[in-house]
Motif scaffolding. Structure first.
Motif, mmCIF file in Angstrom:
data_model
loop_
_atom_site.group_PDB
_atom_site.id
_atom_site.type_symbol
_atom_site.label_atom_id
_atom_site.label_comp_id
_atom_site.label_asym_id
_atom_site.label_seq_id
_atom_site.Cartn_x
_atom_site.Cartn_y
_atom_site.Cartn_z
ATOM 1 N N GLU A 147 0.837 -1.192 0.000
ATOM 2 C CA GLU A 147 0.000 0.000 0.000
ATOM 3 C C GLU A 147 0.874 1.246 0.000
ATOM 4 N N ALA A 148 0.522 2.200 -0.847
ATOM 5 C CA ALA A 148 1.269 3.446 -0.975
ATOM 6 C C ALA A 148 0.395 4.618 -0.541
ATOM 7 N N THR A 149 0.976 5.505 0.271
ATOM 8 C CA THR A 149 0.265 6.702 0.725
ATOM 9 C C THR A 149 1.208 7.893 0.603
ATOM 10 N N PRO A 150 0.898 8.902 -0.219
ATOM 11 C CA PRO A 150 -0.279 8.972 -1.088
ATOM 12 C C PRO A 150 -0.159 8.000 -2.261
ATOM 13 N N GLU A 151 -1.265 7.836 -3.010
ATOM 14 C CA GLU A 151 -1.245 6.920 -4.144
ATOM 15 C C GLU A 151 -0.150 7.334 -5.124
ATOM 16 N N SER A 152 0.356 6.373 -5.832
ATOM 17 C CA SER A 152 1.502 6.608 -6.699
ATOM 18 C C SER A 152 1.191 6.158 -8.118
ATOM 19 N N GLU A 153 2.109 6.480 -9.015
ATOM 20 C CA GLU A 153 2.145 5.803 -10.298
ATOM 21 C C GLU A 153 2.843 4.462 -10.075
ATOM 22 N N LEU A 154 2.477 3.468 -10.883
ATOM 23 C CA LEU A 154 3.047 2.134 -10.702
ATOM 24 C C LEU A 154 3.460 1.554 -12.051
ATOM 25 N N TRP A 155 4.717 1.159 -12.142
ATOM 26 C CA TRP A 155 5.211 0.405 -13.291
ATOM 27 C C TRP A 155 5.508 -1.017 -12.833
ATOM 28 N N ARG A 156 5.214 -1.993 -13.677
ATOM 29 C CA ARG A 156 5.500 -3.389 -13.351
ATOM 30 C C ARG A 156 5.937 -4.139 -14.608
ATOM 31 N N PHE A 157 6.828 -5.084 -14.421
ATOM 32 C CA PHE A 157 7.262 -5.944 -15.525
ATOM 33 C C PHE A 157 7.992 -7.142 -14.937
ATOM 34 N N PRO A 158 8.108 -8.230 -15.700
ATOM 35 C CA PRO A 158 8.777 -9.426 -15.173
ATOM 36 C C PRO A 158 10.292 -9.267 -15.175
ATOM 37 N N LEU A 159 10.931 -9.857 -14.197
ATOM 38 C CA LEU A 159 12.382 -9.954 -14.136
ATOM 39 C C LEU A 159 12.760 -11.328 -14.662
ATOM 40 N N GLU A 160 13.507 -11.348 -15.746
ATOM 41 C CA GLU A 160 13.783 -12.605 -16.435
ATOM 42 C C GLU A 160 15.275 -12.754 -16.714
ATOM 43 N N THR A 161 15.716 -13.995 -16.776
ATOM 44 C CA THR A 161 17.076 -14.305 -17.216
ATOM 45 C C THR A 161 16.998 -15.143 -18.486
ATOM 46 N N VAL A 162 18.088 -15.127 -19.234
ATOM 47 C CA VAL A 162 18.156 -15.879 -20.486
ATOM 48 C C VAL A 162 19.233 -16.940 -20.348
ATOM 49 N N SER A 163 18.889 -18.155 -20.711
ATOM 50 C CA SER A 163 19.854 -19.258 -20.671
ATOM 51 C C SER A 163 19.769 -20.043 -21.976
ATOM 52 N N GLN A 164 20.800 -20.815 -22.249
ATOM 53 C CA GLN A 164 20.830 -21.628 -23.461
ATOM 54 C C GLN A 164 20.629 -23.094 -23.097
ATOM 55 N N SER A 165 19.674 -23.725 -23.761
ATOM 56 C CA SER A 165 19.400 -25.143 -23.543
ATOM 57 C C SER A 165 19.543 -25.890 -24.867
ATOM 58 N N GLU A 166 19.187 -27.169 -24.852
ATOM 59 C CA GLU A 166 19.277 -27.963 -26.081
ATOM 60 C C GLU A 166 18.359 -27.434 -27.172
ATOM 61 N N SER A 167 17.254 -26.779 -26.747
ATOM 62 C CA SER A 167 16.302 -26.259 -27.739
ATOM 63 C C SER A 167 16.591 -24.812 -28.129
ATOM 64 N N GLY A 168 17.655 -24.224 -27.576
ATOM 65 C CA GLY A 168 18.000 -22.840 -27.921
ATOM 66 C C GLY A 168 17.948 -21.932 -26.703
ATOM 67 N N PHE A 169 17.804 -20.644 -26.960
ATOM 68 C CA PHE A 169 17.756 -19.672 -25.870
ATOM 69 C C PHE A 169 16.363 -19.671 -25.232
ATOM 70 N N GLU A 170 16.332 -19.601 -23.902
ATOM 71 C CA GLU A 170 15.072 -19.610 -23.172
ATOM 72 C C GLU A 170 15.076 -18.522 -22.104
ATOM 73 N N LYS A 171 13.915 -17.905 -21.934
ATOM 74 C CA LYS A 171 13.737 -16.942 -20.859
ATOM 75 C C LYS A 171 13.147 -17.632 -19.630
ATOM 76 N N THR A 172 13.692 -17.310 -18.469
ATOM 77 C CA THR A 172 13.213 -17.878 -17.214
ATOM 78 C C THR A 172 12.715 -16.766 -16.312
ATOM 79 N N TYR A 173 11.479 -16.905 -15.851
ATOM 80 C CA TYR A 173 10.896 -15.911 -14.941
ATOM 81 C C TYR A 173 11.561 -16.003 -13.575
ATOM 82 N N GLN A 174 12.104 -14.887 -13.099
ATOM 83 C CA GLN A 174 12.755 -14.832 -11.792
ATOM 84 C C GLN A 174 11.911 -14.106 -10.747
ATOM 85 N N GLY A 175 11.104 -13.170 -11.190
ATOM 86 C CA GLY A 175 10.299 -12.386 -10.262
ATOM 87 C C GLY A 175 9.618 -11.246 -10.981
#
Length: 218
Positions: A162-190
């Motif tokens: 909760e924010a007081t006073p109300e705020s603007e809010l930006w949100r987006f996923p935190l992701e890492t990129v790794s290489q597997s047998e099928s190629g590059f993959e994104k992994t959700y971290q938070g």
């Protein structure tokens, strides 16, 4: 895209005037303050008005590095912890230590994870707002946000901020990129949550900004 600082929580940003949501998401934006990746001084740890509450106070004297020059700023933040309640109150106080009025765009970044970004049992709640994508992997910008919740229906709990006073809010996923047998993959971290405000401060004027983070069963 690489982050130039570690994505902890209660990170303090001072943005340049032309910062955009996409720039911040890419971590390629104008940071005018020297607070986000710099140390704070531990001022005190003590019981706060009640034996069941503990206060931890941090302070940093830094600056706002505008094109016109440096403006000295002081940021103090008090974390208030409760012994028997899953609740934390954070009271910010920003002081203009310069000799002239200054416009400030200040943001508090919090990074949280429910381990799964696409799981419909783990999702956002935006009280009073409709039409927002509720998946934790979603991105978006809200012009007015007083409360946001992250709900885990599988384990049966909910985290709210909760924010007081109300705020603007930006949100987006935190992701890492790794290489597997099928190629590059994104992994959700938070999920990155940025609560931010714009305001002006006269010389030696202080701006209080409280946030409350709590957890409860559902």
């Amino acid at each position: 895209m690489y982050d130039w600082y570690t994505r902890y929580s209660f990170l303090d940003h001072f943005f340049g005037e032309d910062t955009t949501f996409d720039q911040f998401r890419r971590c390629q934006y104008p940071e005018w303050g020297n607070f986000v990746n710099q140390p704070y001084e531990l001022v005190e740890i003590r019981k706060w008005n009640h034996p069941e509450r503990l206060a931890v106070v941090l302070r940093r004297s830094g600056g706002l590095f505008q094109p016109e020059g440096k403006v000295p700023l002081d940021v103090c933040k008090r974390f208030l912890f409760y012994r028997d309640t899953a609740r934390m109150e954070v009271e910010y106080e920003i002081t203009n230590c310069g000799v002239a009025e200054v416009g400030i765009w200040f943001g508090i970044e919090i990074n949280l994870t429910m381990l799964a970004g696409n799981d419909p049992q783990r999702h956002f709640l935006f009280p009073g707002l409709k039409g927002e994508d509720q998946l934790l992997i979603s991105s978006g910008a809200l012009s007015q946000a007083e409360k946001v919740c992250l709900r885990d229906e599988f384990f049966g709990f909910e985290v709210s901020i909760e924010a007081t006073p109300e705020s603007e809010l930006w949100r987006f996923p935190l992701e890492t990129v790794s290489q597997s047998e099928s190629g590059f993959e994104k992994t959700y971290q938070g999920t990155v949550l940025l609560f931010h405000w714009r305001f002006c401060l006269r010389p030696m004027e202080k701006k209080p900004l409280p946030l409350t983070l709590s957890c409860r069963g559902i």
